[in-house]
Design an enzyme around this catalytic site. Structure first.
Site, PDB file in Angstrom:
ATOM      1  N   GLU A   1      -6.549 -23.294   3.938  1.00  0.00           N
ATOM      2  CA  GLU A   1      -5.686 -23.930   2.939  1.00  0.00           C
ATOM      3  C   GLU A   1      -6.380 -25.089   2.233  1.00  0.00           C
ATOM      4  O   GLU A   1      -6.179 -25.295   1.026  1.00  0.00           O
ATOM      5  CB  GLU A   1      -4.401 -24.426   3.608  1.00  0.00           C
ATOM      6  CG  GLU A   1      -3.421 -23.315   3.970  1.00  0.00           C
ATOM      7  CD  GLU A   1      -3.815 -22.537   5.197  1.00  0.00           C
ATOM      8  OE1 GLU A   1      -3.330 -21.396   5.374  1.00  0.00           O
ATOM      9  OE2 GLU A   1      -4.619 -23.065   6.012  1.00  0.00           O
TER      10      GLU A   1
ATOM     11  N   HIS B   1       6.641 -20.693  10.468  1.00  0.00           N
ATOM     12  CA  HIS B   1       6.845 -20.096   9.146  1.00  0.00           C
ATOM     13  C   HIS B   1       8.251 -20.356   8.602  1.00  0.00           C
ATOM     14  O   HIS B   1       8.790 -19.531   7.871  1.00  0.00           O
ATOM     15  CB  HIS B   1       6.589 -18.581   9.191  1.00  0.00           C
ATOM     16  CG  HIS B   1       5.214 -18.212   9.638  1.00  0.00           C
ATOM     17  ND1 HIS B   1       4.882 -18.079  10.965  1.00  0.00           N
ATOM     18  CD2 HIS B   1       4.085 -17.969   8.937  1.00  0.00           C
ATOM     19  CE1 HIS B   1       3.602 -17.751  11.068  1.00  0.00           C
ATOM     20  NE2 HIS B   1       3.098 -17.684   9.849  1.00  0.00           N
TER      21      HIS B   1
END
Length: 353
Positions: free
Chosen positions: A53, A121
């Site tokens: 990321e 998540h």
């Protein structure tokens, strides 16, 4: 009628064909998958990155400073937290150079609960995003808004977030809210732009002729008019607020529901006008309740509209927990649901000073 995923895909196609979008990238964003949620299938400028990321955000900044409009996807917003320092660098580029350097990048990230994503998540990112000055922040609740907000993000000269509620990814447009140019038949649209299962080596999308739609930042939408209280929400909880308001109308309670659509800038004039008229305000979202963006709105409501209020304003938000549990019961207890929203609205409407 399109789903939110299909709307995002069509907006990306329009942007790469007409608005100088040069790169869409992230983990599994390119062929053959086209994104974890399939939002980038068929996009010519989409390519895959490593599972990194920080690398995605860094590449997005570098491309933007080189003049390349780009969309970097963080596959789940949970993994954006280790990029905060880089996001802050992106946000300060124009300010720190007195406007000499722009940074035309968009970070697209699925957010929130609703898909049993468990502890890794299911996070929200909206309050955190509002703590990063320099970014414009959009969070849609309908496919058409996702389409128009994403295009507004891409053409903006400086950094933007498009935060997409995971629970609404497969929700279709309501009648009258379609994207102009899309076929009215769901199967026809799927056949045109959804990649088939199996071998996709020779598949090519057939894009409908959809127009430029730019939904302005800072322009909320009143999805239901009412006289008894004002409910301000966005993203996953907005449809629940609308449904709760419709149900309470059967009890004689008329709630006004406002979809913020963008968190920065946000449409304070619309909120102010509504709260001055109804005298009651409820702010609803699924991010954790401490340091919640709704707290900012509540604080401003008290400071500026105190003498117009008939009841203390309320915040209904996610529980202050490290994560969201996998079991349905745990997930539903962690973030606002239809019953809790409806009950809070009823209590606020009946509150007497």
């Amino acid at each position: 009628m399109s789903t939110m995923v299909q709307a995002i895909r069509m907006a990306l196609h329009v942007a790469e064909e007409r608005h100088e979008l040069t790169d869409v990238f992230g983990e599994d964003v390119g062929p053959p998958l086209g994104g974890a949620f399939t939002a980038t299938q068929g996009i010519k400028c989409a390519w895959n990155t490593p599972l990194d990321e920080r690398g995605i955000v860094g590449a997005s900044i570098g491309l933007a400073l080189a003049g390349c409009r780009n969309v970097g996807e963080i596959q789940f917003c949970d993994y954006a937290y280790n990029t905060i320092d880089l996001l802050k660098l992106a946000g300060l580029q124009s300010w720190s150079t007195n406007g000499d350097w722009n940074c035309p990048m968009t970070i697209l990230a699925p957010v929130g609960a609703g898909i049993r994503g468990s502890i890794y998540h299911s996070h929200s990112f909206d309050a955190t995003a509002t703590h990063i000055p320099g970014f414009k922040i959009a969070i849609p609740s309908t496919p058409r808004d996702a389409y128009g907000l994403l295009l507004s993000c891409i053409v903006d000269p400086n950094p933007c977030f498009l935060l997409v509620p995971k629970a609404l990814m497969r929700v279709r447009s309501l009648p009258g809210e379609e994207i102009p140019g899309e076929p009215g038949d769901d199967r026809a649209l799927s056949k045109m732009i959804d990649a088939p299962l199996g071998d996709r080596a020779k598949w090519q999308p057939q894009w409908p002729d959809t127009p430029d739609i730019f939904i302005p930042f800072g322009e909320a939408r009143t999805v239901r008019s009412g006289r008894d209280l004002t409910v301000v929400s966005y993203g996953r909880t907005l449809p629940l607020c609308k449904k709760a308001a419709d149900e309470l109308a059967q009890e004689g309670i008329e709630a006004e529901a406002i979809d913020l659509r963008t968190l920065h800038p946000y449409d304070w004039p619309r909120i102010r006008e509504s709260v001055k008229r109804t005298g009651r305000a409820l702010f609803v979202n699924e991010d954790t309740e401490i340091s919640n963006f709704g707290e900012h709105l509540l604080r401003r409501t008290v400071e500026e509209l105190f003498y117009d209020l008939a009841a203390p304003p309320r915040l209904l938000a996610g529980a202050f927990l490290p994560g969201v549990g996998l079991a349905d019961s745990l997930e539903m207890a962690s973030v606002p649901q239809l019953p809790s929203i409806r009950d809070t609205m009823r209590q606020l409407a009946h509150h007497q000073a």
